[in-house]
Design a protein around this motif. Structure first.
Motif, mmCIF file in Angstrom:
data_model
loop_
_atom_site.group_PDB
_atom_site.id
_atom_site.type_symbol
_atom_site.label_atom_id
_atom_site.label_comp_id
_atom_site.label_asym_id
_atom_site.label_seq_id
_atom_site.Cartn_x
_atom_site.Cartn_y
_atom_site.Cartn_z
ATOM 1 N N ILE A 166 0.835 -1.203 0.000
ATOM 2 C CA ILE A 166 0.000 0.000 0.000
ATOM 3 C C ILE A 166 0.868 1.252 0.000
ATOM 4 N N THR A 167 1.872 1.279 0.874
ATOM 5 C CA THR A 167 2.718 2.474 0.962
ATOM 6 C C THR A 167 3.702 2.566 -0.202
ATOM 7 N N GLU A 168 4.090 1.416 -0.760
ATOM 8 C CA GLU A 168 5.011 1.442 -1.899
ATOM 9 C C GLU A 168 4.306 1.886 -3.179
ATOM 10 N N TRP A 169 3.094 1.395 -3.380
ATOM 11 C CA TRP A 169 2.351 1.745 -4.591
ATOM 12 C C TRP A 169 1.719 3.132 -4.487
ATOM 13 N N PHE A 170 1.343 3.504 -3.268
ATOM 14 C CA PHE A 170 0.637 4.777 -3.078
ATOM 15 C C PHE A 170 1.281 5.549 -1.921
ATOM 16 N N PRO A 171 2.490 6.063 -2.139
ATOM 17 C CA PRO A 171 3.242 6.721 -1.056
ATOM 18 C C PRO A 171 2.575 7.983 -0.518
ATOM 19 N N GLU A 172 1.666 8.576 -1.283
ATOM 20 C CA GLU A 172 0.989 9.794 -0.828
ATOM 21 C C GLU A 172 -0.270 9.494 -0.017
ATOM 22 N N ALA A 173 -0.643 8.231 0.075
ATOM 23 C CA ALA A 173 -1.884 7.866 0.776
ATOM 24 C C ALA A 173 -1.778 8.169 2.268
#
Length: 255
Positions: free
Chosen positions: A137-144
């Motif tokens: 989740i954090t690797e694919w969507f670091p701005e989440a």
């Protein structure tokens, strides 16, 4: 739904195996097929399968496995948690193999579970690397900043997964919120609430979600909210990425 496969022809001892599958969807279907194929390869012509599907109703699981007990089957394969708990309640004598079970201790309410159920129950687990899924989740969507955890409240193994993922995300400073539907009837409305809150949605290996991926996708896709999923079948239906196992191989593992 009944589907008898196998044969009583051939040489050697004949066996009858009862298969109780909680619901029909890609992952559970693959595990059942892997199990059937492996036994037919190991014992060609010696196994008759009573393959029954509970259509997502745990009460149907009880009816099915009680029928297996009355028929005196040699083995029960319980595919998914609802099937396993029903089988465990129905017999302490007939061997039971569980599959597509995330956590046996959670499914069977065993305190201080050490990895072995004991008695007449054994099986395989579909528990994936939850920390690695959280990392995706954090690797694919670091701005989440906000992750919605979408699952069925009636499935204890789903709650276990989202609890573990929530801990991992909290350690990374990511805010999470649970969005639990009770059954298929409120999947769309709960998913809408999740979409309104979330930058990303996480869906664990959840049988209700797996049976309703179209309803989930119909909300998330127009909203532009991506989903990281616990298994491949759910991901194909409503997600963008997963880190999963092969459910067919999970069934074959019994060989």
């Amino acid at each position: 739904q009944d589907d008898n496969q196998g044969s009583t022809d051939g040489e050697g001892t004949k066996y009858t195996v009862g298969i109780c599958q909680l619901v029909q969807h890609e992952a559970l279907d693959a595990a059942t097929q892997g199990f059937i194929d492996a036994l037919n390869e190991a014992l060609p012509g010696q196994v008759e399968f009573q393959n029954k599907n509970a259509s997502g109703d745990s009460a149907n699981c009880s009816t099915i496995v009680n029928g297996f007990v009355s028929d005196g089957v040699d083995l029960i394969m319980a595919n998914a948690t609802g099937a396993l708990t029903a089988a465990a309640a129905a017999t302490s004598d007939i061997p039971i193999l569980g599959t597509s079970i995330t956590a046996y201790g959670v499914a069977l309410d065993i305190d201080d579970f050490n990895g072995t159920v004991g008695g007449n129950i054994s099986g395989t687990s579909d528990l994936a690397d939850l920390e690695a899924q959280a990392n995706m989740i954090t690797e694919w969507f670091p701005e989440a900043k906000k992750v919605g955890l979408l699952f069925c409240s009636a499935e204890p193994n789903s709650r276990y997964q989202i609890g573990e993922v929530a801990k991992c995300l909290s350690d990374k400073g990511i805010e999470t919120k649970e969005f639990a539907f009770t059954d298929t009837n409120d999947v769309a409305s709960v998913t809408q609430s999740a979409a309104d809150y979330s930058d990303v949605v996480y869906v664990p290996t959840d049988n209700t979600a797996a049976s309703n991926t179209e309803a989930i996708a119909n909300v998330l896709v127009p909203a532009g909210v991506p989903a990281i999923c616990g298994e491949e079948g759910i991901c194909k239906g409503c997600g963008v990425a997963t880190l999963s196992i092969s459910y067919y191989d999970l069934g074959v593992t019994y060989r």
